[in-house]
Design a protein around this motif. Structure first.
Motif, PDB file in Angstrom:
ATOM      1  N   LYS A 353       0.642  -1.245  -0.055  1.00 25.59           N
ATOM      2  CA  LYS A 353      -0.034   0.008  -0.006  1.00 25.59           C
ATOM      3  C   LYS A 353       0.813   1.259   0.026  1.00 25.59           C
ATOM      4  CE  LYS A 353      -2.495  -0.758   3.806  1.00 25.59           C
ATOM      5  NZ  LYS A 353      -1.684  -2.077   4.155  1.00 25.59           N
ATOM      6  N   GLU A 402      -4.939   6.303   4.995  1.00 30.83           N
ATOM      7  CA  GLU A 402      -5.663   5.135   4.843  1.00 30.83           C
ATOM      8  C   GLU A 402      -7.028   5.398   5.415  1.00 30.83           C
ATOM      9  OE1 GLU A 402      -3.709   1.403   6.758  1.00 30.83           O
ATOM     10  OE2 GLU A 402      -2.381   1.316   5.308  1.00 30.83           O
ATOM     11  N   SER A 406     -10.146   5.553   2.974  1.00 33.92           N
ATOM     12  CA  SER A 406     -11.139   4.391   3.236  1.00 33.92           C
ATOM     13  C   SER A 406     -12.417   4.893   3.234  1.00 33.92           C
ATOM     14  CB  SER A 406     -10.876   3.866   4.573  1.00 33.92           C
ATOM     15  OG  SER A 406      -9.624   2.843   4.529  1.00 33.92           O
ATOM     16  N   ALA A 415      -7.207  -2.374  -0.013  1.00 32.53           N
ATOM     17  CA  ALA A 415      -6.282  -2.588   1.036  1.00 32.53           C
ATOM     18  C   ALA A 415      -6.594  -3.931   1.776  1.00 32.53           C
ATOM     19  CB  ALA A 415      -6.572  -1.600   2.210  1.00 32.53           C
ATOM     20  N   GLU A 419      -3.808  -6.980   1.781  1.00 35.90           N
ATOM     21  CA  GLU A 419      -3.702  -7.534   3.190  1.00 35.90           C
ATOM     22  C   GLU A 419      -3.725  -9.127   3.114  1.00 35.90           C
ATOM     23  OE1 GLU A 419      -3.610  -6.684   6.595  1.00 35.90           O
ATOM     24  OE2 GLU A 419      -2.879  -5.000   5.466  1.00 35.90           O
ATOM     25  N   TYR A 438      -3.870  -3.346   7.875  1.00 37.59           N
ATOM     26  CA  TYR A 438      -5.107  -2.391   7.590  1.00 37.59           C
ATOM     27  C   TYR A 438      -6.139  -2.806   8.318  1.00 37.59           C
ATOM     28  CZ  TYR A 438      -8.726  -0.231   5.006  1.00 37.59           C
ATOM     29  OH  TYR A 438      -9.692   0.569   4.630  1.00 37.59           O
TER      30      TYR A 438
END
Length: 447
Positions: A353, A402, A406, A415, A419, A438
């Motif tokens: 990310k 983030e 988000s 994201a 992960e 995350y």
């Protein structure tokens, strides 16, 4: 804004969040790899023209305008002709509509002039901008602001008639200037003002750095580059020449028709704080007075007598620097701090990310080597602790970005995909680093 341990059901229903059945591909990137490649090639080609033919002599401002113009043309040609980005829903446009309003356009234009005036007022008010180093930036403004304001009139009118929600930030600021506060959406107005604050602060820095790097490039004697050390010095600074040039382009080329416009600006004080302190004039104070993590004996001096190790270590730094600039190039015309202008999932973002922050922070450990014994043991530990604090600042930059991004479900899907499939997914299994994973927000909404 706080992250939640548990994603909402709407997010869990996304393919990227279904555990072993996670989507095999990340969500589509706002900037495609071909767009970024075209921009990079055009950028390097324009630098080559400046270096070989010197069409603007020692005029760094004209050189900067030339490089940005050529690179922008390449990026927008691919995006508009090949990918037809103007058809995307994210532009906020309906090209079948034609409902332009002269009065609404006039209000927006008042908002645009007010935006420029507010930034100009800040430049006049704050002593920082009286520093001669900003002279190239103000020369650039002197040449471009008036033509830009003239061209904005037909652009605003044509776009206004095709916007699904034509009362944008410019309109609300225009209404505020006209003292029609009952019609102003304060949330939209605040976002607009934040966006212009970002543009005004960072564009001044990027243009200043860019013109300085172009002057440096004009003085390079490529025929004398006969050792790895000279090549390293050139490539390392060259990386940042590419970085600041692409960043300059990003802050300037924000248009709905190319889908590079601002969706939202960072809404939290923490997000602003950890970003702004990393730049001048703030960073020089932080670095000098609070976090001077260098030994005064950097890696080049440490390995000066070991040519092989010098080449290996220097190559490692250059690789990390290349990843860093690759991340910037991957934005195309969308690069901008503290903003959401489309989710990037191509280039190095396909693997993690925050590739730029990761590469940059690792490179600082290799460049400054604070762990080398110099002074007392306490001095060595203190230097390492100070660089760890710098790393923490960048971790918080990543985390606040983030939280901001988000709000867009596309970023949540991306994201969660990272992960599951990113190259650093193993971090979640390390107890001391589990916090770095995350954490989706409670209820993401489209920005």
């Amino acid at each position: 804004m706080t992250p939640s341990e548990h994603p909402p059901q709407a997010v869990l229903d996304m393919p990227a969040a279904r555990g072993a059945h996670a989507a095999p591909q990340a969500p589509a990137s706002a900037t495609f790899a071909l767009t970024a490649l075209a921009g990079f090639i055009a950028y390097i080609a324009s630098l080559a023209v400046l270096t070989l033919y010197r069409p603007f002599a020692d005029d760094a401002v004209s050189g900067a305008m030339f490089v940005v113009g050529v690179t922008t043309a390449a990026i927008f040609a691919v995006d508009l002709v090949w990918y037809r980005v103007w058809r995307r829903a994210t532009t906020g446009l309906d090209l079948r509509a034609s409902d332009a309003s002269v009065s609404r356009t006039a209000v927006k234009y008042v908002g645009l002039v007010a935006s420029v005036a507010l930034v100009g007022l800040a430049y006049w008010l704050f002593p920082e901008y009286r520093d001669p180093k900003y002279a190239p930036y103000f020369e650039l403004l002197r040449r471009t602001v008036v033509p830009w304001l003239v061209l904005a009139i037909p652009y605003f009118y044509l776009i206004d008639g095709r916007m699904r929600e034509p009362r944008d930030g410019y309109w609300h600021l225009g209404m505020a200037v006209l003292l029609k506060w009952d019609r102003v959406d304060r949330a939209v107005l605040v976002q607009h003002l934040l966006g212009w604050t970002i543009k005004g602060f960072f564009l001044a820095l990027m243009v200043t750095f860019f013109c300085g790097d172009l002057r440096w490039l004009s003085l390079i004697d490529f025929g004398a580059m006969s050792s790895f050390r000279l090549l390293y010095d050139f490539l390392y600074r060259g990386v940042y020449l590419v970085d600041v040039g692409i960043a300059t382009l990003g802050y300037v080329m924000a248009f709905r028709i190319t889908d590079t416009h601002l969706r939202s600006a960072e809404p939290t004080m923490l997000g602003w704080l950890v970003a702004i302190v990393c730049y001048e004039p703030f960073w020089s104070v932080i670095d000098r007075s609070y976090l001077p993590y260098g030994t005064g004996h950097p890696w080049g001096a440490w390995l000066a007598m070991h040519s092989t190790l010098y080449a290996v270590w220097g190559t490692g730094i250059l690789i990390l620097s290349a990843i860093y600039v690759w991340a910037t190039v991957s934005f195309g015309a969308r690069f901008s701090n503290l903003t959401h202008r489309g989710i990037i999932t191509s280039g190095p973002y396909r693997y993690t990310k925050h590739p730029a922050y990761l590469a940059k922070n690792l490179s600082w450990w290799m460049i400054s080597v604070p762990f080398l014994p110099r002074g007392t043991l306490t001095d060595t530990v203190a230097r390492c602790a100070m660089l760890l604090l710098v790393n923490l600042i960048y971790f918080m930059r990543a985390r606040t970005e983030e939280w901001h991004l988000s709000r867009d479900p596309t970023y949540v899907a991306y994201a969660l995909w990272i992960e599951r499939r990113g190259v650093l997914r193993f971090i979640r299994r390390i107890p001391l680093l589990r916090f770095a994973g995350y954490r989706p927000p409670l209820a993401p909404t489209v920005a």
